[in-house]
Design a protein around this motif. Structure first.
Motif, PDB file in Angstrom:
ATOM      1  N   SER A 175      -7.855   7.230   2.984  1.00  0.00           N
ATOM      2  CA  SER A 175      -6.599   7.242   2.233  1.00  0.00           C
ATOM      3  C   SER A 175      -6.136   5.835   1.901  1.00  0.00           C
ATOM      4  N   THR A 176      -6.687   4.842   2.583  1.00  0.00           N
ATOM      5  CA  THR A 176      -6.305   3.446   2.371  1.00  0.00           C
ATOM      6  C   THR A 176      -7.401   2.639   1.689  1.00  0.00           C
TER       7      THR A 176
ATOM      8  N   ILE B 238       0.835  -1.201   0.000  1.00  0.00           N
ATOM      9  CA  ILE B 238       0.000   0.000   0.000  1.00  0.00           C
ATOM     10  C   ILE B 238       0.872   1.255   0.000  1.00  0.00           C
ATOM     11  N   ALA B 239       1.912   1.252   0.825  1.00  0.00           N
ATOM     12  CA  ALA B 239       2.798   2.411   0.897  1.00  0.00           C
ATOM     13  C   ALA B 239       3.494   2.674  -0.431  1.00  0.00           C
ATOM     14  N   ALA B 240       3.780   1.608  -1.180  1.00  0.00           N
ATOM     15  CA  ALA B 240       4.465   1.744  -2.464  1.00  0.00           C
ATOM     16  C   ALA B 240       3.507   1.974  -3.620  1.00  0.00           C
ATOM     17  N   GLY B 241       2.220   2.021  -3.330  1.00  0.00           N
ATOM     18  CA  GLY B 241       1.240   2.185  -4.394  1.00  0.00           C
ATOM     19  C   GLY B 241       1.087   0.973  -5.274  1.00  0.00           C
ATOM     20  N   LYS B 242       1.409  -0.206  -4.729  1.00  0.00           N
ATOM     21  CA  LYS B 242       1.359  -1.440  -5.501  1.00  0.00           C
ATOM     22  C   LYS B 242       0.448  -2.481  -4.847  1.00  0.00           C
TER      23      LYS B 242
ATOM     24  N   SER C 183      -7.450   1.361  -6.130  1.00  0.00           N
ATOM     25  CA  SER C 183      -7.802   0.249  -7.017  1.00  0.00           C
ATOM     26  C   SER C 183      -8.034   0.755  -8.429  1.00  0.00           C
ATOM     27  N   GLY C 184      -7.516   0.006  -9.387  1.00  0.00           N
ATOM     28  CA  GLY C 184      -7.717   0.365 -10.786  1.00  0.00           C
ATOM     29  C   GLY C 184      -9.000  -0.180 -11.377  1.00  0.00           C
ATOM     30  N   ASN C 185      -9.712  -1.004 -10.603  1.00  0.00           N
ATOM     31  CA  ASN C 185     -10.953  -1.597 -11.102  1.00  0.00           C
ATOM     32  C   ASN C 185     -11.929  -1.759  -9.939  1.00  0.00           C
ATOM     33  N   ALA C 186     -12.237  -0.632  -9.299  1.00  0.00           N
ATOM     34  CA  ALA C 186     -13.061  -0.668  -8.093  1.00  0.00           C
ATOM     35  C   ALA C 186     -14.460  -1.215  -8.363  1.00  0.00           C
ATOM     36  N   ASP C 187     -15.037  -0.912  -9.517  1.00  0.00           N
ATOM     37  CA  ASP C 187     -16.383  -1.379  -9.816  1.00  0.00           C
ATOM     38  C   ASP C 187     -16.454  -2.903  -9.807  1.00  0.00           C
ATOM     39  N   ALA C 188     -15.533  -3.553 -10.493  1.00  0.00           N
ATOM     40  CA  ALA C 188     -15.511  -5.018 -10.518  1.00  0.00           C
ATOM     41  C   ALA C 188     -15.141  -5.577  -9.149  1.00  0.00           C
ATOM     42  N   ALA C 189     -14.247  -4.873  -8.433  1.00  0.00           N
ATOM     43  CA  ALA C 189     -13.837  -5.335  -7.107  1.00  0.00           C
ATOM     44  C   ALA C 189     -15.024  -5.378  -6.158  1.00  0.00           C
ATOM     45  N   TRP C 190     -15.835  -4.305  -6.178  1.00  0.00           N
ATOM     46  CA  TRP C 190     -16.992  -4.288  -5.296  1.00  0.00           C
ATOM     47  C   TRP C 190     -18.013  -5.352  -5.699  1.00  0.00           C
ATOM     48  N   LYS C 191     -18.119  -5.658  -6.958  1.00  0.00           N
ATOM     49  CA  LYS C 191     -19.050  -6.700  -7.397  1.00  0.00           C
ATOM     50  C   LYS C 191     -18.612  -8.069  -6.866  1.00  0.00           C
ATOM     51  N   LEU C 192     -17.309  -8.292  -6.817  1.00  0.00           N
ATOM     52  CA  LEU C 192     -16.819  -9.540  -6.244  1.00  0.00           C
ATOM     53  C   LEU C 192     -17.056  -9.571  -4.738  1.00  0.00           C
ATOM     54  N   VAL C 193     -16.799  -8.463  -4.058  1.00  0.00           N
ATOM     55  CA  VAL C 193     -17.064  -8.402  -2.615  1.00  0.00           C
ATOM     56  C   VAL C 193     -18.545  -8.635  -2.332  1.00  0.00           C
TER      57      VAL C 193
END
Length: 434
Positions: A122-123, A99-103, A328-338
């Motif tokens: 921020s996280t 997270i600190a490295a943006g990765k 996240s670069g794909n928050a929409d899909a991430a939330w759908k999985l969650v």
């Protein structure tokens, strides 16, 4: 804390990991008695998820994610889910560094008992409005992910402590599970009279987890761990009562300070060296193996909610949660999985694959769970749980609680002195509040 955590030991002995201890990072604090509603970001629609979603999780319960998400992947053929499993003891360290490295990943697993330092915009992204129904989860598990009216995590699996005991010995002694602290000693003495060497198997060497135990007893006595203003509140009559309650098991001779160790708990229980444990639901699935006999558990074991102290019989809530990282670069899909992983059907699938108990209350009505009556006490207890304080130094303080608890149990320190020491230590490390 030893690098071999209790959760790592559980994974090694039964293949069921329970989370990771948090590192002392900056975080937000609030009272352990507060509850707040959820608020979040924009809604997530019902369109198919696409692109790639990277998921990071600790080894253990997440080992079966590939199986559990198969229906979701089939329904979303243009989505690629990449899962990275990290050794439990290293998980938070590596996640923090990424997270600190943006990765960091798109989705990360967290643990409600130790996620406070990550609950910040921020996280993590706020849980979108309408993604899930907050009231569908055990309340304390949902509350553990909420700060200043904003929810940052969604519960995935749950556990808590209950009383597990030798039903055959209880029947022989003519006693039933106690419902109050006052009933514990007569119950334990009766189990010893029925043949147990020691009635209670209690390992006082796992400091951080014993600290969680004494915190639970303090709640049962009517105490709180932090004030509404977010200050430590540990040098109290209720904490003294909690320390005395625990020590009484040893001074009365119903428990032994020399063992069993955590890894010996099941063999001791099966052999009759002990006859009860205050422990989590993973034990239910381990005892046939320890006894080397199929069906031993059903004929020798019973479970019950915890006995009540002066105030209540409350226990703590723990388990696993999911959050979507702010970058996240794909928050929409991430939330759908969650959202999928929070559905009752997905949590039942997780239970069938790994015995992870659902965080969604309605999932407990599934026959796969209803057919296991020894889990009933844990279900009852999960409805009577409290989240640990949302302070980033809680794990440090819990470790000190455990050490002081051990000193009192061994007669090396008074409960009053231990409570004062705990308070002084907690004030020295603070709460990590911003």
């Amino acid at each position: 804390m030893s690098s071999l955590s209790r959760r790592t030991a559980l994974r090694l002995t039964a293949g069921m990991a329970l989370g990771a201890a948090a590192l002392p990072l900056a975080g937000c604090g609030r009272s352990d008695t507060d509850t707040v509603p959820a608020a979040g970001a924009k809604k997530v629609d019902a369109s198919p998820a696409t692109g790639t979603v990277n998921v990071w999780a600790a080894q253990g319960d997440a080992d079966v994610l590939g199986t559990v998400v198969k229906p979701f992947k089939a329904a979303n053929p243009d989505l690629v889910v990449k899962t990275t499993l990290i050794p439990n003891a290293e998980y938070y360290t590596k996640l923090q560094a990424a997270i600190a490295a943006g990765k960091g990943p798109d989705i990360a697993q967290f643990f409600p008992e130790s996620q406070a330092q990550f609950l910040d915009s921020s996280t993590l992204l706020p849980v979108p409005d309408g993604l899930v129904e907050p009231g569908s989860f055990f309340k304390s598990l949902w509350d553990a992910g909420v700060v200043d009216d904003v929810a940052y995590t969604v519960p995935w699996y749950a556990y808590t402590y209950a009383l597990v005991y030798r039903s055959d010995l209880a029947k022989k002694a003519g006693v039933e599970a106690p419902t109050t602290w006052a009933g514990m000693e007569p119950f334990l003495k009766a189990l010893q009279g029925a043949g147990a060497t020691r009635a209670l198997g209690a390992d006082i060497g796992w400091d951080i987890f014993n600290g969680q135990d004494v915190a639970m007893y303090a709640w049962q006595a009517g105490g709180s761990l932090v004030t509404p203003a977010g200050k430590w509140n540990l040098n109290t009559p209720q904490m003294v009562d909690a320390l005395k309650y625990n020590a009484a098991f040893f001074t009365a001779g119903t428990a032994d300070t020399s063992g069993p160790t955590f890894l010996d708990a099941q063999p001791y229980f099966v052999s009759g060296k002990t006859a009860s444990m205050i422990t989590g639901p993973w034990v239910v699935g381990q005892l046939d193996t320890a006894a080397k006999k199929s069906g031993w558990t059903s004929s020798h074991v019973a479970t019950a909610p915890l006995p009540a102290g002066a105030s209540s019989s409350v226990s703590f809530s723990a388990g696993g949660t999911w959050g979507v990282l702010a970058d996240s670069g794909n928050a929409d899909a991430a939330w759908k999985l969650v959202r999928y992983l929070a559905q009752p059907s997905a949590q039942v699938a997780q239970f069938k694959a790994y015995s992870s108990l659902p965080a969604v209350i309605s999932a407990w009505d599934d026959p796969a769970i209803k057919s296991r009556p020894l889990l009933d006490a844990f279900f009852t207890q999960l409805k009577n749980t409290r989240a640990f304080p949302q302070v980033s130094t809680w794990q440090q303080v819990a470790t000190r609680l455990g050490k002081e608890m051990e000193a009192v149990a061994k007669g090396k320190e008074s409960a009053a002195k231990a409570a004062a020491n705990i308070q002084a230590y907690a004030e020295s490390v603070g709460t990590g509040s911003k």
